[in-house]
Scaffold this active site. Sequence first.
Site, PDB file in Angstrom:
ATOM      1  N   GLU A   1       0.834  -1.208   0.000  1.00 55.31           N
ATOM      2  CA  GLU A   1       0.000   0.000   0.000  1.00 55.31           C
ATOM      3  C   GLU A   1       0.862   1.247   0.000  1.00 55.31           C
ATOM      4  OE1 GLU A   1      -3.355  -2.662   1.041  1.00 55.31           O
ATOM      5  OE2 GLU A   1      -1.371  -2.488   1.951  1.00 55.31           O
ATOM      6  N   THR A   2       0.290   2.285  -0.596  1.00 58.37           N
ATOM      7  CA  THR A   2       0.809   3.635  -0.459  1.00 58.37           C
ATOM      8  C   THR A   2      -0.292   4.482   0.161  1.00 58.37           C
ATOM      9  OG1 THR A   2       2.291   3.411  -2.362  1.00 58.37           O
ATOM     10  CG2 THR A   2       1.726   5.652  -1.667  1.00 58.37           C
TER      11      THR A   2
END
Length: 271
Positions: free
Chosen positions: A44-45
Amino acid sequence: MRIRIVDAFTDRPFAGNPAGVLLLDAFPADSWLQDVAREVNHAETAFAHPLPPGGEADWALRWFTPAAEVDMCGHATLATAHVLHSTGAASGTVRFAARCGILTATAAEDGTITLDFPTSSLTREEVPDGLAKALGAPIVSVHDTAAHIGDLLVELADEAAVRALAPDVRTLGRHSRRGIIATAAAADPATGYDYVSRCFFPNVGVDEDPVTGSAHTALAPFWSARLDRAGLTGLQASPRSGLVRTEVRGGRTLLTGRAVIVIDGELLTAP
C-alpha cells in the site's frame, strides 16, 4: 514533493511491511494516486492531507495498492502516523478520516504507536470447495470477516502448517473479495507471540502481504475468544515478518507496533 518509504510493525529496516507515505495539501485525481501507488509498488501507499480544525478528524487518509484503492489498511496508517510524529506535523493522538470511518493513532513515549480500528465480525462458514487444494493444506475452520476487510479467515492445524504454505494465489482469489488470512496458534507461546498468520490478497494485486494490520482486527477477536485473553501478540510469518500487539475492546481493536523510515526522497512528478 516528499515521499517516504516506511517499514511498519517492526523496529528495524527491511522487515515488517513497507508502505509509501505522501503528505499532500489535498487529494488530486484518483488516477494520479493510483499511478504513484503503482510506481511505489509496495502493498500500500498512503496519501494524507490535513483537515480544517474543529472537525471530527485531523487528517484525511486514503490507501492504494498497486492495483486498487482499499477500504482499510493498518500498516500504512501506522506508517503515516509515524511520519507525522517524526516530522513534528502531529503529536499525541491523530484522528484520520478514512473510507472505513474515523481511525486514531496514538504515539507513546517508548516509540510505539497504537491504532484504534473497528473490530471485524466473524461468521463461521463451511469450507468452500477447492479452498484447501488452492491453499495447499487441510483446513480446521473458516470464518467470513466484516465487509470492510472482505477476507476469509482460515484456521490451520498448527504453526508449521501456516509457515509451510505455498498456495496457488490465483485460485485463492476466487474464494473471497480481498483474500485469505491463514492462521494457527503459536507452537510455543514462550517465543513471545500467541498466534501466527499469513495473508494472501491476489484480488488487490498483493500475492502475500508482509504484515497486515487490518487482518488483525479479525485475528484478534478470533484468538482472544479461543485463548480467553483480550491482549495478545500476533506474528505474521511472511518472509519479512512482523509483530502486532492486539487488544480487543468490544467493537474496537487496538493494534500496537513500531515503524522505521527507510527512504526519504523527492517525488519529481507533481499531480
